[in-house]
Design a protein around this motif. Structure first.
Motif, short mmCIF file in Angstrom:
data_model
loop_
_atom_site.label_atom_id
_atom_site.label_comp_id
_atom_site.label_asym_id
_atom_site.label_seq_id
_atom_site.Cartn_x
_atom_site.Cartn_y
_atom_site.Cartn_z
N LYS A 45 0.85 -1.20 0.00
CA LYS A 45 0.00 0.00 0.00
C LYS A 45 0.88 1.25 0.00
CE LYS A 45 -3.72 -2.51 1.14
NZ LYS A 45 -5.09 -2.62 1.16
N PHE A 46 1.95 1.18 0.76
CA PHE A 46 2.88 2.32 0.76
C PHE A 46 3.35 2.60 -0.66
CE2 PHE A 46 4.88 2.61 5.27
CZ PHE A 46 3.62 2.59 5.83
N ALA A 47 3.67 1.52 -1.36
CA ALA A 47 4.21 1.70 -2.71
C ALA A 47 3.20 2.42 -3.59
CB ALA A 47 4.58 0.34 -3.31
N VAL A 48 1.92 2.05 -3.46
CA VAL A 48 0.89 2.71 -4.28
C VAL A 48 0.79 4.18 -3.89
CG1 VAL A 48 -1.60 2.81 -4.73
CG2 VAL A 48 -0.47 0.57 -4.50
N ILE A 49 0.76 4.44 -2.60
CA ILE A 49 0.58 5.82 -2.12
C ILE A 49 1.75 6.70 -2.56
CG2 ILE A 49 0.46 7.27 -0.04
CD1 ILE A 49 -1.00 4.81 1.31
N PHE A 50 2.97 6.20 -2.38
CA PHE A 50 4.12 7.06 -2.72
C PHE A 50 4.30 7.23 -4.21
CE2 PHE A 50 4.94 6.38 1.75
CZ PHE A 50 5.22 7.69 2.13
N LEU B 231 1.83 7.57 -6.20
CA LEU B 231 0.87 8.64 -6.55
C LEU B 231 1.40 10.01 -6.12
CD1 LEU B 231 -2.53 6.90 -5.75
CD2 LEU B 231 -1.66 7.55 -8.00
N LEU B 232 2.02 10.07 -4.95
CA LEU B 232 2.60 11.36 -4.52
C LEU B 232 3.62 11.84 -5.54
CD1 LEU B 232 3.08 10.50 -0.77
CD2 LEU B 232 1.73 12.42 -1.61
N ASP B 233 4.41 10.89 -6.01
CA ASP B 233 5.43 11.24 -7.00
C ASP B 233 4.77 11.68 -8.31
OD1 ASP B 233 8.23 11.26 -7.84
OD2 ASP B 233 7.57 9.69 -9.21
N TYR C 276 1.54 22.30 0.40
CA TYR C 276 0.35 22.62 -0.37
C TYR C 276 0.66 22.54 -1.87
CZ TYR C 276 -3.18 25.00 -2.90
OH TYR C 276 -4.14 25.25 -3.84
N SER C 277 -0.27 21.99 -2.65
CA SER C 277 -0.07 21.92 -4.10
C SER C 277 -1.45 21.96 -4.74
CB SER C 277 0.62 20.60 -4.45
OG SER C 277 0.10 20.05 -5.63
N TRP C 278 -1.52 22.45 -5.96
CA TRP C 278 -2.83 22.50 -6.61
C TRP C 278 -3.27 21.12 -7.11
CZ3 TRP C 278 0.83 25.88 -9.37
CH2 TRP C 278 1.35 25.31 -10.52
N HIS C 279 -2.43 20.10 -6.88
CA HIS C 279 -2.81 18.75 -7.32
C HIS C 279 -3.35 17.88 -6.18
CE1 HIS C 279 -1.29 19.32 -11.29
NE2 HIS C 279 -0.07 19.57 -10.89
N ILE C 280 -3.52 18.46 -4.99
CA ILE C 280 -3.89 17.60 -3.86
C ILE C 280 -5.24 16.93 -4.07
CG2 ILE C 280 -4.57 17.69 -1.40
CD1 ILE C 280 -2.01 19.26 -0.94
N ASP C 281 -6.21 17.68 -4.62
CA ASP C 281 -7.52 17.05 -4.80
C ASP C 281 -7.47 15.93 -5.85
OD1 ASP C 281 -8.61 18.48 -2.76
OD2 ASP C 281 -9.25 20.14 -4.06
N GLU C 282 -6.60 16.11 -6.86
CA GLU C 282 -6.44 15.03 -7.84
C GLU C 282 -5.81 13.80 -7.17
OE1 GLU C 282 -4.37 16.48 -11.56
OE2 GLU C 282 -4.66 18.38 -10.51
N LYS D 84 -8.43 12.00 -5.20
CA LYS D 84 -9.31 11.25 -6.11
C LYS D 84 -8.63 9.94 -6.54
CE LYS D 84 -12.41 10.94 -9.62
NZ LYS D 84 -11.67 9.91 -10.31
N ALA D 85 -7.35 10.03 -6.88
CA ALA D 85 -6.61 8.84 -7.31
C ALA D 85 -6.49 7.84 -6.15
CB ALA D 85 -5.23 9.23 -7.83
N LEU D 86 -6.31 8.34 -4.94
CA LEU D 86 -6.24 7.44 -3.79
C LEU D 86 -7.59 6.77 -3.54
CD1 LEU D 86 -4.06 9.68 -1.41
CD2 LEU D 86 -3.43 7.38 -2.20
#
Ligand code: ASP
Ligand code: MG
Length: 420
Positions: free
Chosen positions: A324-329, A331-333, A355-361, A364-366
């Motif tokens: 799960k960590f691998a999936v999450i990180f 996506l962060l990348d 803060y980034s303007w991609h946080i909501d995206e 959604k991906a998570l």
């Protein structure tokens, strides 16, 4: 060769530029890296935001303000109204891109880089012309031609191997001893402009120092050197005389505004000392960063605003484990989101991110990967390295704490709104 880097605050006014000239006067083998003047990068970020939201009028107005700001510096420097053709050309290009181009959301980072790069292109053009005007022969270097980066907009790395012959060719056998290049920018293999991350000019200077085998690199700042805390927020901040590379990386990584975190590696690889010096007084020693300095033991406070706290939990209640960590990180990348603190329990993972303007995206991906995400905007991160109980009590214990993490070397807290 020496490398000098001047940040935006040091060239925010005509006086700043005159001071730069005094500092470089008499140097014969010098590569100068300059940032955008004052808060120009922030202003260009607003131009980009207007472009993103298709507000042409506002974008044009903001460009006009940026142009007037630079014109007032130029007029002051030349002692009367002058038009610098190269500067006018750059403003013309910027206007064409931001106002007359059809924006596509899929290319957000590419447009961002293309627009914000003008801050450094303009500042270096003015400074190079001014040095020439006042008798310091120099060559303006287009760092987009010298630095080839990876194909990653907004947070690129310089490919040193590919860039080395280019930067050397631009500086060798020129008959000139002073070079002026932009911090913060380069170009990707496809030729488009890239930026190296906010405050990335330090990193540009370090890469130039590495390639040119510089004897030293100096960063000229509006402080006396590296301090153990931001003096605007914490009273009793003191200067640190010497720091080693490793401590500096740790501090920069925790968010200390000393130097961009990517800066140290190229210097360390060639053991090039880095001086952080006050631009107001060339005779002051500042702070030296090198391989030999002793480990710092004095407490250091690092305070970062503009953070977002994400608490991520797996919807099927399975433990959040390696896969799960691998999936999450990844996506962060993918969304270029910078994580400043990681805290995990058996069932959830809390991340304090920039803060980034991609946080909501990202959220959604998570969600699509079957994670639930709780978000708290506008939080702050305080790190105290080499902490004492007294310091912790003074700065952290009365706050509205969301996360607390500690180890023998440091304590880090995420809080809602600091009351210092
Ligand atoms: N001008 C850029 C910024 O403000 C790069 C830098 O200052 O280092 O982020
Ligand atoms: Mg800057």
């Amino acid at each position: 060769m020496k490398v000098y880097k001047f940040g935006g605050a040091s060239v925010k006014s005509a006086d700043g530029v005159r001071n730069l000239r005094r500092i470089v006067d008499g140097e014969e083998n010098l590569f100068i890296i300059v940032s955008a003047m004052g808060k120009t990068t922030n202003a260009l970020e607003s131009v980009f935001t207007h472009m993103q939201n298709r507000r042409k009028r506002e974008a044009a107005d903001e460009i006009k303000r940026i142009k007037e700001y630079h014109a007032s510096i130029v007029d002051d420097l030349w002692g009367g109204h002058v038009e610098i053709e190269a500067v006018n050309r750059l403003f013309g290009e910027l206007h064409d891109i931001a106002v007359d181009t059809v924006y596509r959301a899929a290319d957000a980072e590419l447009w961002y880089d293309t627009i914000v790069a003008y801050g450094e292109l303009i500042s270096t053009t003015i400074i190079s012309e001014y040095l020439e005007f006042t008798g310091i022969r120099n060559r303006w270097i287009d760092m987009r031609a010298a630095f080839v980066t990876n194909q990653r907009h907004k947070d690129a790395y310089v490919n040193i191997k590919v860039s080395e012959p280019r930067l050397k060719a631009a500086t060798e056998n020129t008959g000139v001893g002073v070079f002026v290049g932009q911090g913060f920018i380069g170009a990707a293999p496809d030729g488009t402009t890239t930026t190296l991350g906010r405050e990335g000019s330090d990193y540009s200077a370090a890469v130039a120092a590495y390639i040119l085998d510089a004897e030293s690199m100096s960063v000229w700042k509006d402080v006396d050197g590296v301090l153990n805390a931001d003096p605007k927020i914490f009273k009793d901040a003191v200067k640190i005389d010497a720091l080693n590379y490793l401590d500096t990386i740790e501090l920069a990584y925790s968010g200390a505004q000393i130097i961009h975190p990517k800066t140290i590696k190229p210097l360390q690889n060639k053991n090039i000392p880095l001086y952080v010096r006050p631009f107001g007084d060339k005779s002051k020693p500042g702070t030296v960063i090198n391989g030999e300095a002793e480990h710092v033991t004095l407490p250091i406070l690092i305070y970062k605003r503009n953070q977002v706290l994400l608490t991520i939990r797996s919807r099927d209640f399975s433990f959040v484990m390696e896969e799960k960590f691998a999936v999450i990180f990844s996506l962060l990348d993918r969304f270029r989101i910078k994580t400043n603190l990681i805290n995990n329990s058996a069932v959830d993972l809390s991340l304090c991110v920039e803060y980034s303007w991609h946080i909501d995206e990202l959220i959604k991906a998570l969600n699509d990967e079957n994670f639930s995400v709780e978000k708290i905007d506008d939080v702050e991160l305080l790190t105290i390295r080499n902490y004492t109980d007294e310091l912790y009590d003074r700065y952290a214990s009365d706050q509205d704490l969301l996360v607390r993490q500690s180890n023998p070397a440091s304590v880090r807290v995420v809080l809602r709104e600091a009351k210092f």
